[in-house]
Design a protein around this motif. Structure first.
Motif, PDB file in Angstrom:
ATOM      1  N   GLU A 116       6.331  -1.546  -1.218  1.00 50.03           N
ATOM      2  CA  GLU A 116       5.802  -0.996  -2.471  1.00 50.03           C
ATOM      3  C   GLU A 116       6.409   0.503  -2.589  1.00 50.03           C
ATOM      4  O   GLU A 116       6.785   1.065  -3.517  1.00 50.03           O
TER       5      GLU A 116
ATOM      6  N   SER B 168       5.766   1.007   7.976  1.00 49.31           N
ATOM      7  CA  SER B 168       4.124   1.126   7.917  1.00 49.31           C
ATOM      8  C   SER B 168       3.900   0.833   6.537  1.00 49.31           C
ATOM      9  O   SER B 168       4.479   0.591   5.629  1.00 49.31           O
ATOM     10  N   PRO B 169       2.549   0.449   6.501  1.00 50.12           N
ATOM     11  CA  PRO B 169       2.088  -0.026   5.195  1.00 50.12           C
ATOM     12  C   PRO B 169       2.375   1.218   4.000  1.00 50.12           C
ATOM     13  O   PRO B 169       2.283   0.844   2.752  1.00 50.12           O
ATOM     14  N   GLN B 170       2.694   2.471   4.485  1.00 48.32           N
ATOM     15  CA  GLN B 170       2.858   3.661   3.648  1.00 48.32           C
ATOM     16  C   GLN B 170       4.537   3.776   3.252  1.00 48.32           C
ATOM     17  O   GLN B 170       4.911   4.666   2.646  1.00 48.32           O
TER      18      GLN B 170
ATOM     19  N   CYS C 182       7.906  -9.607  -1.040  1.00 42.05           N
ATOM     20  CA  CYS C 182       7.176  -8.530  -0.231  1.00 42.05           C
ATOM     21  C   CYS C 182       7.257  -8.399   1.120  1.00 42.05           C
ATOM     22  O   CYS C 182       7.219  -9.504   1.937  1.00 42.05           O
TER      23      CYS C 182
ATOM     24  N   ARG D 118       5.809  -5.385   4.497  1.00 45.55           N
ATOM     25  CA  ARG D 118       4.912  -4.346   4.680  1.00 45.55           C
ATOM     26  C   ARG D 118       5.658  -2.995   4.382  1.00 45.55           C
ATOM     27  O   ARG D 118       6.719  -2.859   4.794  1.00 45.55           O
ATOM     28  N   GLY D 119       5.307  -1.978   3.390  1.00 43.41           N
ATOM     29  CA  GLY D 119       6.002  -1.070   3.035  1.00 43.41           C
ATOM     30  C   GLY D 119       6.881  -1.057   1.910  1.00 43.41           C
ATOM     31  O   GLY D 119       7.529  -0.099   1.208  1.00 43.41           O
TER      32      GLY D 119
END
Length: 389
Positions: free
Chosen positions: A258, A86-88, A253, A255-256
Motif C-alpha cells: 500500500e 514492513s507493514p508500513q 498485494c 506486505r508494504g
C-alpha cells in the motif's frame, strides 16, 4: 560467531569493517585492484554475504505472494531482486534472487540472512516449501561480468542495475544516461570449501584479486543502493531509486504494498538519495553516518554555529579517478544545487568537508511514469517534506 575468510591470510590483506567484515578491504594496492575490476579483470571475495535456499514445488508462487517482485514464473538461471517490507513499507530485507529449476537461492547481507530465513519460516503456513540458511556453506564470488550464468557454470546471480525491469519504474536518470550502465556485476555461488580453488583458477586466467574497497567505489559511482549501507529503519524504496530492479508495481498485494503504490501514484518520498563529490584536499575522508548540512553562503557564517542537519552520509569510498565520493540520504526539500558540508570525526578530529551533489532522486519526488494527472497532486494528510510522503 564472527566470520573470517581464508583469503584474509593472503600477504598484504587488510580486513574490511562494518557491513563487509570478514573479507578483505584490499590486498595492498587498492587503486590497482579497483582499476582491474573496472576493466573487467578482477575477482572479489564476497564470502561474507548470506545465502538462503528455498525449495519445494510452491516456492515461486509463495515468494511471489509475500514479496515485492514478480517471481511466479521465474525461469531457471534468470536473476532478479526483491524486497521484504514492513507493514508500513519500510525496507527490511533486500535480496538477490536466482532459481536453479529445483530451488530458489536468495543472496542477502550476512547480518540480514538469519532474520530473512526466520521470517520466511513463519510465513510458510501450509505451503510446500523448505527454507535453509546456507550461509557459511555456500559463498559468493564477485565478477565484473555482464551476463547471466550458463548451464556450464555454477549458479550465478546477475545484477541488472540500473535497468528498469518489467513492472518497475525509475526516479533517477534513464538507463542510457545512468552511470551504473557501465558497471557489470554478478555473484557466483560455490561451496565454501571451493572458495580458494575458485579464486585461484581465476587468478591463473589472469584476473587480479580485489577487495571491497574496489567494489564499494564502483557501486557508489553507479548510484547502486545497498541494504547494509544506505538503509535505515525509515527507508522506503522510492528514496533510493530502488523501484528499478526490486519492485513490480502491477503484481498482487504483499506486505508494504500500500505504501509503495501510494507514494508512487499520489505522494512523494520524504527523502532522496544523492551522489556526493567530496573535497579531497584532506588525507581524511568522512565515515558512513556522518552528518550532512547545507554549506553556509559565506566565510563569516561558516565560523558560526553549525547549520541544521539535513541528511546522512551512508556510503563513502576513494575512487581511482573521481577521488573521494559518497552516497547520502537528504531531506527531499534540500535544493538540488545546494553546496553541502559533511561533518567528519575520522581520526579523532572534527572536520567539515565540502561536498557537491549529483541528483539521483530529484527533489520533485515523482517517478518517470507517474500519470500526468497525478504529478502535482498530493492526497490530503500526506503533505509536508518530513512526513511519510
Amino acid at each position: 560467531m564472527t566470520y573470517s575468510s581464508p583469503l584474509l591470510s593472503r600477504s598484504g590483506a587488510v580486513a574490511a569493517t562494518g557491513a563487509d567484515e570478514g573479507v578483505a578491504w584490499h590486498y595492498g594496492d587498492p587503486v590497482a585492484e579497483q582499476r582491474a575490476l573496472a576493466r573487467g579483470g578482477a575477482v572479489v571475495d564476497q564470502s561474507h554475504l548470506g545465502v538462503v535456499r528455498v525449495s519445494g514445488p510452491d516456492r515461486l508462487g509463495w515468494l511471489h505472494s509475500i514479496t515485492s517482485q514478480d517471481v511466479e514464473h521465474l525461469a531457471p538461471r534468470q536473476s532478479t531482486e526483491l524486497f521484504v517490507l514492513s507493514p508500513q513499507g519500510h525496507l527490511e530485507h533486500a535480496v538477490g534472487v536466482v532459481d536453479d529449476g529445483e530451488a530458489t537461492w536468495l543472496i542477502a547481507e550476512r547480518a540480514s540472512a538469519p532474520g530473512l530465513a526466520a521470517w520466511l519460516e513463519r510465513m510458510k503456513f501450509m505451503m510446500r516449501v523448505e527454507i535453509e540458511d546456507l550461509t557459511g556453506q555456500y559463498v559468493a564470488i564477485g565478477e565484473a561480468v555482464d551476463a547471466e550464468g550458463t548451464e556450464d557454470e555454477p549458479l550465478t546471480w546477475h545484477d541488472t542495475w540500473p535497468r528498469v525491469v518489467g513492472g518497475g519504474t525509475r526516479y533517477g536518470p534513464p538507463e542510457d544516461e545512468h552511470p551504473g550502465a557501465d558497471r557489470p556485476w554478478r555473484l557466483v555461488l560455490v561451496p565454501a570449501a571451493s572458495l580458494t580453488d575458485e579464486i585461484a583458477a581465476r587468478e591463473a586466467a589472469g584476473w587480479r584479486l580485489a577487495g571491497t574497497w574496489a567494489t564499494e567505489a564502483l557501486r557508489i559511482e553507479a548510484y547502486r543502493p545497498r541494504l547494509g549501507r544506505d538503509v535505515d529503519e525509515r527507508t522506503i524504496p522510492h528514496e533510493l531509486d530502488w523501484l528499478r530492479t526490486a519492485v513490480h508495481l502491477a503484481k498482487g498485494c504483499y506486505r508494504g504494498q500500500e505504501t509503495v503504490a501510494r507514494v508512487h501514484n499520489l505522494g512523494r518520498p520524504p527523502r532522496r538519495l544523492v551522489f556526493l563529490h567530496l573535497d579531497g584536499s584532506s588525507h581524511l575522508i568522512p565515515e558512513p553516518g556522518a552528518e550532512v548540512r547545507v554549506r553556509p553562503a559565506d566565510a563569516a557564517a561558516a565560523s558560526g554555529a553549525p547549520g541544521k542537519v539535513i541528511g546522512t552520509l551512508t556510503s563513502v569510498a576513494r575512487h581511482h579517478e573521481l577521488g573521494p565520493i559518497g552516497l547520502a540520504v537528504l531531506k527531499r526539500s534540500v535544493p538540488e544545487d545546494a553546496e553541502l558540508l559533511v561533518t567528519s570525526t575520522a581520526g579523532g578530529d572534527v572536520l567539515e568537508i565540502a561536498a557537491t551533489q549529483e541528483t539521483v532522486v530529484p527533489g520533485e519526488g515523482v517517478s518517470a511514469d507517474r500519470p500526468e494527472s497525478h504529478r502535482d497532486r498530493l492526497t490530503p494528510g500526506l503533505r509536508g517534506g518530513d512526513g511519510l510522503l
